[in-house]
Scaffold this motif. Structure first.
Motif, short mmCIF file in Angstrom:
data_model
loop_
_atom_site.label_atom_id
_atom_site.label_comp_id
_atom_site.label_asym_id
_atom_site.label_seq_id
_atom_site.Cartn_x
_atom_site.Cartn_y
_atom_site.Cartn_z
N ALA A 14 -8.49 12.47 -19.81
CA ALA A 14 -9.40 13.48 -19.25
C ALA A 14 -10.27 12.84 -18.18
N ALA A 15 -9.61 12.39 -17.14
CA ALA A 15 -10.28 11.80 -15.97
C ALA A 15 -9.35 12.01 -14.79
N SER A 16 -9.89 11.92 -13.59
CA SER A 16 -9.08 12.15 -12.40
C SER A 16 -8.01 11.08 -12.25
N PRO A 17 -6.89 11.42 -11.62
CA PRO A 17 -5.89 10.40 -11.34
C PRO A 17 -6.48 9.23 -10.55
N GLY A 18 -7.41 9.50 -9.65
CA GLY A 18 -8.04 8.42 -8.87
C GLY A 18 -8.79 7.45 -9.75
N VAL A 86 0.63 6.96 -12.43
CA VAL A 86 -0.53 7.81 -12.69
C VAL A 86 -0.18 9.18 -12.12
N LEU A 87 -0.10 10.17 -12.99
CA LEU A 87 0.34 11.50 -12.58
C LEU A 87 -0.79 12.51 -12.76
N PRO A 88 -0.98 13.39 -11.77
CA PRO A 88 -1.98 14.44 -11.97
C PRO A 88 -1.49 15.42 -13.04
N HIS A 89 -2.42 15.88 -13.88
CA HIS A 89 -2.07 16.82 -14.94
C HIS A 89 -3.27 17.71 -15.19
N GLY A 90 -3.25 18.90 -14.62
CA GLY A 90 -4.38 19.81 -14.75
C GLY A 90 -5.63 19.16 -14.16
N ASP A 91 -6.71 19.13 -14.95
CA ASP A 91 -7.96 18.51 -14.50
C ASP A 91 -7.98 17.01 -14.78
N GLY A 92 -6.92 16.49 -15.37
CA GLY A 92 -6.90 15.09 -15.76
C GLY A 92 -5.68 14.37 -15.20
N VAL A 116 1.14 -2.50 -29.44
CA VAL A 116 0.26 -3.15 -28.47
C VAL A 116 0.05 -2.24 -27.26
N VAL A 117 1.13 -1.70 -26.73
CA VAL A 117 1.05 -0.81 -25.56
C VAL A 117 0.22 0.42 -25.89
N ARG A 118 0.43 1.02 -27.05
CA ARG A 118 -0.37 2.20 -27.44
C ARG A 118 -1.86 1.84 -27.47
N GLY A 119 -2.19 0.68 -28.01
CA GLY A 119 -3.59 0.24 -28.04
C GLY A 119 -4.15 0.06 -26.63
N GLU A 120 -3.35 -0.52 -25.75
CA GLU A 120 -3.79 -0.69 -24.36
C GLU A 120 -4.02 0.66 -23.68
N LEU A 121 -3.10 1.59 -23.91
CA LEU A 121 -3.25 2.91 -23.29
C LEU A 121 -4.46 3.65 -23.85
N ASP A 122 -4.72 3.51 -25.14
CA ASP A 122 -5.92 4.11 -25.72
C ASP A 122 -7.17 3.55 -25.06
N LEU A 127 -11.84 3.90 -21.34
CA LEU A 127 -12.56 3.40 -20.17
C LEU A 127 -12.65 4.43 -19.07
N CYS A 128 -11.56 5.14 -18.82
CA CYS A 128 -11.55 6.15 -17.75
C CYS A 128 -12.38 7.36 -18.12
N GLU A 129 -12.32 7.79 -19.36
CA GLU A 129 -13.05 8.99 -19.75
C GLU A 129 -14.55 8.74 -19.80
N GLU A 130 -14.96 7.49 -20.05
CA GLU A 130 -16.41 7.22 -20.05
C GLU A 130 -16.96 7.23 -18.62
N HIS A 131 -16.09 7.05 -17.64
CA HIS A 131 -16.52 7.07 -16.23
C HIS A 131 -16.12 8.35 -15.51
N GLY A 132 -15.46 9.26 -16.23
CA GLY A 132 -15.14 10.57 -15.68
C GLY A 132 -13.97 10.62 -14.80
#
Length: 132
Positions: A14-18, A86-92, A116-122, A127-132
């Motif tokens: 839930a953050a912009s692709p950018g 990184v793919l755009p998906h709706g508002d995220g 390990v990969v799932r943990g990294e992606l989480d 990190l991205c959602e805390e910065h919007g």
């Protein structure tokens, strides 16, 4: 023909692709979201040297904001590494992560790498959602 096994994981963020692109395309951020790969990172010419405290690896980053591509590749063999999008998906965004494993990798090793990969992606998501 290669018979490598393919591990692909995707996560919705839930953050912009950018925002996602800025985090994952900056090798200096790897210790924040992939500490098993890199506890420290230093530039070396056009490449980056990652250290996890035990080993060092030299990578090349191939990134395109326009195409949402962020590949972290072995500087010695650019066919090896992780291939991400990184793919755009709706508002995220969706963050897709693919890596190739040896054809003879045991199921337990693949399951461990997937965890390990799932943990990294989480962590990327947090990190991205805390910065919007």
């Amino acid at each position: 023909m290669h018979t490598n096994q393919v591990l692909t994981e995707t996560i919705s963020i839930a953050a912009s692709p950018g925002t996602v692109f800025d985090l994952v395309s900056d090798p200096r951020q790897l210790p924040r979201w992939a500490p098993g790969v890199a506890r420290s990172v230093r530039p070396d010419g056009d490449d980056w040297v990652l250290s996890n405290g035990e080993n060092e690896a030299r990578i090349t980053v191939r990134a395109s904001r326009e195409h949402g591509v962020v590949d972290l590749l072995s500087a010695q063999d650019r066919g090896q590494g992780v291939f991400t999008r990184v793919l755009p998906h709706g508002d995220g965004a969706e963050y897709q992560f693919t890596m190739f494993l040896p054809a003879d990798a045991p199921d337990e090793a693949i399951a461990g790498q997937r965890a390990v990969v799932r943990g990294e992606l989480d962590t990327v998501r947090a990190l991205c959602e805390e910065h919007g």
